[in-house]
Motif scaffolding. Sequence first.
Motif, PDB file in Angstrom:
ATOM      1  N   ALA A 102      28.137  15.622  -0.749  1.00 13.01           N
ATOM      2  CA  ALA A 102      28.906  15.991   0.432  1.00 13.01           C
ATOM      3  C   ALA A 102      28.400  15.294   1.682  1.00 13.01           C
ATOM      4  N   ALA A 103      27.127  14.952   1.696  1.00 13.79           N
ATOM      5  CA  ALA A 103      26.504  14.268   2.833  1.00 13.79           C
ATOM      6  C   ALA A 103      25.176  13.704   2.354  1.00 13.79           C
ATOM      7  N   GLY A 104      24.665  12.718   3.084  1.00  9.89           N
ATOM      8  CA  GLY A 104      23.404  12.107   2.703  1.00  9.89           C
ATOM      9  C   GLY A 104      22.497  11.891   3.894  1.00  9.89           C
ATOM     10  N   VAL A 105      21.202  12.026   3.641  1.00  8.43           N
ATOM     11  CA  VAL A 105      20.186  11.724   4.643  1.00  8.43           C
ATOM     12  C   VAL A 105      19.204  10.761   3.997  1.00  8.43           C
ATOM     13  N   ALA A 106      19.099   9.570   4.556  1.00  9.83           N
ATOM     14  CA  ALA A 106      18.212   8.536   4.017  1.00  9.83           C
ATOM     15  C   ALA A 106      17.063   8.324   5.000  1.00  9.83           C
ATOM     16  N   ILE A 107      15.876   8.780   4.613  1.00 12.37           N
ATOM     17  CA  ILE A 107      14.705   8.748   5.479  1.00 12.37           C
ATOM     18  C   ILE A 107      13.873   7.505   5.155  1.00 12.37           C
ATOM     19  N   ASP A 108      13.666   6.647   6.144  1.00 13.52           N
ATOM     20  CA  ASP A 108      12.943   5.383   5.905  1.00 13.52           C
ATOM     21  C   ASP A 108      13.458   4.707   4.637  1.00 13.52           C
ATOM     22  N   PRO A 109      14.765   4.473   4.530  1.00 11.47           N
ATOM     23  CA  PRO A 109      15.332   3.980   3.273  1.00 11.47           C
ATOM     24  C   PRO A 109      14.926   2.547   2.957  1.00 11.47           C
ATOM     25  N   ALA A 110      14.647   2.311   1.695  1.00  8.43           N
ATOM     26  CA  ALA A 110      14.291   0.967   1.246  1.00  8.43           C
ATOM     27  C   ALA A 110      15.428  -0.003   1.551  1.00  8.43           C
ATOM     28  N   PHE A 151       1.588   3.934   4.292  1.00  9.92           N
ATOM     29  CA  PHE A 151       2.089   5.278   4.577  1.00  9.92           C
ATOM     30  C   PHE A 151       1.397   5.931   5.770  1.00  9.92           C
ATOM     31  N   GLY A 152       0.064   5.876   5.805  1.00 13.19           N
ATOM     32  CA  GLY A 152      -0.696   6.693   6.737  1.00 13.19           C
ATOM     33  C   GLY A 152      -1.204   5.999   7.970  1.00 13.19           C
ATOM     34  N   ASN A 153      -0.586   4.895   8.367  1.00 10.17           N
ATOM     35  CA  ASN A 153      -1.100   4.115   9.506  1.00 10.17           C
ATOM     36  C   ASN A 153      -1.013   4.861  10.829  1.00 10.17           C
ATOM     37  N   ALA A 154      -0.115   5.858  10.923  1.00  8.28           N
ATOM     38  CA  ALA A 154       0.017   6.628  12.167  1.00  8.28           C
ATOM     39  C   ALA A 154      -0.799   7.917  12.123  1.00  8.28           C
ATOM     40  N   HIS A 242       5.446   5.933   7.523  1.00 12.68           N
ATOM     41  CA  HIS A 242       6.188   6.171   6.284  1.00 12.68           C
ATOM     42  C   HIS A 242       5.848   7.527   5.669  1.00 12.68           C
ATOM     43  N   SER A 243       4.795   8.150   6.153  1.00 16.20           N
ATOM     44  CA  SER A 243       4.363   9.446   5.632  1.00 16.20           C
ATOM     45  C   SER A 243       5.113  10.613   6.250  1.00 16.20           C
ATOM     46  N   LEU A 244       6.110  10.366   7.060  1.00 17.96           N
ATOM     47  CA  LEU A 244       6.697  11.429   7.880  1.00 17.96           C
ATOM     48  C   LEU A 244       7.322  12.571   7.098  1.00 17.96           C
ATOM     49  N   TRP A 250       5.877  16.942   9.226  1.00 15.10           N
ATOM     50  CA  TRP A 250       7.079  16.921   8.382  1.00 15.10           C
ATOM     51  C   TRP A 250       8.147  17.908   8.863  1.00 15.10           C
ATOM     52  N   ARG A 251       7.715  19.073   9.387  1.00 13.78           N
ATOM     53  CA  ARG A 251       8.680  20.104   9.754  1.00 13.78           C
ATOM     54  C   ARG A 251       9.628  19.636  10.862  1.00 13.78           C
ATOM     55  N   GLU A 252       9.125  18.847  11.795  1.00 14.12           N
ATOM     56  CA  GLU A 252       9.983  18.322  12.862  1.00 14.12           C
ATOM     57  C   GLU A 252      11.142  17.528  12.267  1.00 14.12           C
ATOM     58  N   VAL A 253      10.822  16.726  11.259  1.00 16.38           N
ATOM     59  CA  VAL A 253      11.859  15.924  10.600  1.00 16.38           C
ATOM     60  C   VAL A 253      12.803  16.823   9.813  1.00 16.38           C
ATOM     61  N   GLY A 254      12.221  17.773   9.072  1.00 24.53           N
ATOM     62  CA  GLY A 254      13.036  18.678   8.268  1.00 24.53           C
ATOM     63  C   GLY A 254      14.009  19.492   9.097  1.00 24.53           C
TER      64      GLY A 254
END
Length: 266
Positions: A102-110, A151-154, A242-244, A250-254
């Motif tokens: 029905a909908a899509g969310v692509a987070i840091d998509p390849a 992934f963890g540079n930030a 990339h670790s977001l 993570w909750r902010e993004v979620g």
Amino acid sequence: MTTPRRPAVFIHGLWLHATSWSPWLDLFREAGYEPVAPGWPDEPATVEEARQNPDLVANVGIDDATEHYAKIIAELGTDAVLIGHSFGGLITEKLLGQGVGAAGVAIDPAQIKGVLPLPLAQLRAALPALGNPANLHKAISLTRKEFRFGFGNALTDEESDLLHERWTIPSPARPLFQAAAANFVLHSQAKVDTDNSTRGPLLLISGTADHTVPDVVTRSTLKQYRDSTAVTELRQFEGRGHSLTVDSGWREVGEAVLEWLKAHGV
């Protein structure tokens, strides 16, 4: 009569186990969804089992994973919300382009076929797999140092190392080779139907400090949808890597994803 909950299918990318979505499942369940986070084809149920049996996922390609998730979604019996990270984001885009979900969310998509920017940081992040052509049919693990860069540079060293220990697994290198060669292959598995105007809404998310999928790559992905009249939007998170989806923020993004889904009636 109780209204059925809408399924939310979470699709992880390379080097993170499906259980890394656990906090997201709780968040979405509390928000009224019926969330699931299936692993890739033949992925063991736990991080430890996956580390002990890397050959189980060796040679899995983009289409293999996409078909695997399409079958899972079909069995749910209703239109699901699709949420993917990294190569899971690419798979989300492919499925949505095929009219699945029905909908899509692509987070840091390849990187999909048609995206041209290839920043040096992205090349370096992919080197553990792409650095040796013999890796094509293998499952590759990341060292702490490699995870820290990709992934963890930030993050602090301590948080990056903790995430590496908790969630990382060997992953097939094949999707990286397929994405890297996408613009030179006629029928690339990294091809997405970006022209589809009848699909559900799509949200692209990028972290501006991401090394594995730099923000410029996600912005270029957005441009690939210029001929579609379907809703396609971009949300950027400043200073996030990339670790977001798994780090302490993570909750902010979620919650941003939940707000976007609500705004679009899904």
